[in-house]
Enzyme design. Structure first.
Site, PDB file in Angstrom:
ATOM      1  N   ASP A  55       8.056   3.385   2.612  1.00  0.00           N
ATOM      2  CA  ASP A  55       9.043   3.485   1.570  1.00  0.00           C
ATOM      3  C   ASP A  55       8.324   2.857   0.277  1.00  0.00           C
ATOM      4  OD1 ASP A  55       8.805   0.788   2.399  1.00  0.00           O
ATOM      5  OD2 ASP A  55      11.368   0.659   2.500  1.00  0.00           O
ATOM      6  N   SER A  56       7.159   2.272   0.488  1.00  0.00           N
ATOM      7  CA  SER A  56       6.213   1.893  -0.587  1.00  0.00           C
ATOM      8  C   SER A  56       6.213   3.066  -1.653  1.00  0.00           C
ATOM      9  CB  SER A  56       4.875   1.433  -0.089  1.00  0.00           C
ATOM     10  OG  SER A  56       4.361   2.411   0.830  1.00  0.00           O
TER      11      SER A  56
ATOM     12  N   ASP B 291       9.487   6.053   7.545  1.00  0.00           N
ATOM     13  CA  ASP B 291       9.816   4.624   6.955  1.00  0.00           C
ATOM     14  C   ASP B 291      11.577   4.817   6.682  1.00  0.00           C
ATOM     15  OD1 ASP B 291       9.738   2.094   6.871  1.00  0.00           O
ATOM     16  OD2 ASP B 291       8.561   1.876   5.341  1.00  0.00           O
TER      17      ASP B 291
ATOM     18  N   LYS C 224      10.205   3.873  11.343  1.00  0.00           N
ATOM     19  CA  LYS C 224      10.256   2.510  11.320  1.00  0.00           C
ATOM     20  C   LYS C 224      11.201   1.906  10.598  1.00  0.00           C
ATOM     21  CE  LYS C 224       7.144   0.351   8.359  1.00  0.00           C
ATOM     22  NZ  LYS C 224       8.217  -0.529   7.477  1.00  0.00           N
TER      23      LYS C 224
ATOM     24  N   GLU D 245      12.722  -2.117   9.385  1.00  0.00           N
ATOM     25  CA  GLU D 245      12.421  -3.350   9.098  1.00  0.00           C
ATOM     26  C   GLU D 245      13.791  -4.335   9.694  1.00  0.00           C
ATOM     27  OE1 GLU D 245      11.962  -4.456   4.886  1.00  0.00           O
ATOM     28  OE2 GLU D 245      10.701  -3.037   4.558  1.00  0.00           O
TER      29      GLU D 245
ATOM     30  N   GLU E  77       4.006  -8.128   8.846  1.00  0.00           N
ATOM     31  CA  GLU E  77       3.473  -8.299   7.459  1.00  0.00           C
ATOM     32  C   GLU E  77       3.379  -9.524   6.990  1.00  0.00           C
ATOM     33  OE1 GLU E  77       5.137  -5.071   5.172  1.00  0.00           O
ATOM     34  OE2 GLU E  77       4.239  -6.206   2.907  1.00  0.00           O
TER      35      GLU E  77
END
Ligand code: KIV
Length: 278
Positions: A46-47, A85, A115, A117, A184
């Site tokens: 999602d960056s 993501d 993925k 978080e 991270e």
């Protein structure tokens, strides 16, 4: 010869045997380059929001945007495992929404995994997705989707209590079904302990060399994103400078009339041209 796709069991089997190389990718061209370079997995991070779409953080990117880019990456990849993501608020509100949205990454995006978080609070979602046949990669430590709560992108787990909490989070998400866990921006010594204690591979980003693998952002390692460079990034190329120079040369050759040259032009026979001029 058809290429054999790296699978989730291959990633699990790498633990303790070989290091995993992961990079983000957001489109067909970058996916092809990273796949040909031999990556184990490509993360459609999602960056994307920051390095491709120009947002200040990752919060604004939508499911539709993530799917659009995941499809392009999947089409450009033959060997690497593709991980989509899940964007902010696509999995937090309810288990059902999480499973449906995760399923879209596999069904529409043609990713092989997703993925998310989060730590212990995400265990129900991870269990439900895994039960539905959707492989999940976890992500603990610095979680960019929590930027509003954390007040910025900061190194995490710097106290013994925070490190213990993180270790427990990582254990819980692995137990809930994650096949790998991203760590991270945490101290290297903490990441090494988490790596030793988890049964699944850890993929570090700013978490030191003790992890089972590493992930970095495509634009960061190639010098294509210059708004800021985190300390943990190593630049393997200055592609941004090289591309700007190439584009500037093109612009000046167009202005000077040096491009296109005869070798770039199409021809017509003298006879046809004469008939055309008649
Ligand atoms: O979105 C992203 O790029 C990530 C990282 C792990 C690099 O989540």
């Amino acid at each position: 010869m058809p290429h054999k796709r790296i699978t989730v069991p291959d990633i699990l089997a790498a633990k303790g045997n070989r290091k995993l190389a992961v990079v983000t990718a957001y489109d067909h061209a970058s996916a092809r380059l990273a796949d040909q370079a031999g990556m184990d997995a490509l993360l459609v991070g999602d960056s994307l929001a920051m390095v491709v779409l120009g947002h200040e953080d990752t919060l604004s990117v939508t499911m539709e945007e993530m799917l659009h880019h995941t499809k392009a990456v999947a089409r450009g990849t033959q060997t690497a495992l593709v991980v989509g993501d899940m964007p902010f608020l696509s999995y937090q509100a309810s288990i059902e929404e999480a499973v449906r949205n995760a399923g879209r990454f596999l069904k529409e995006g043609r990713a092989q995994a997703v993925k998310i978080e989060g730590g212990r609070e995400m265990a129900p979602q991870i269990r439900a997705m895994t039960d539905a046949g959707i492989p999940v990669m976890g992500h603990v430590g610095l979680r960019p989707q929590q930027v509003a709560r954390m007040g910025g992108f900061k190194v995490q787990s710097k106290t013994a209590e925070q490190a213990a909490y993180l270790l427990e989070d990582a254990r819980i998400v692995a137990e809930a079904g994650c096949f790998a866990v991203v760590l991270e921006a945490i101290p290297a010594r903490v990441a090494a302990v988490v790596t030793e204690k988890l049964p699944v591979p850890t993929i570090g980003i700013g978490a030191g060399g003790g992890c089972d693998g590493q992930v970095l952002v495509f634009h960061d390692i190639l010098g294509l994103f210059d708004r800021f460079t985190p300390r943990f990034v190593k630049k393997y190329a200055e592609a941004g400078k090289m591309l700007t120079e190439a584009l500037a040369r093109y612009a000046s050759e167009v202005r000077e009339g040096a491009f296109p040259g005869p070798e770039h032009e199409f021809t017509i026979s003298d006879e046809e041209f004469a008939r055309f001029m008649d």
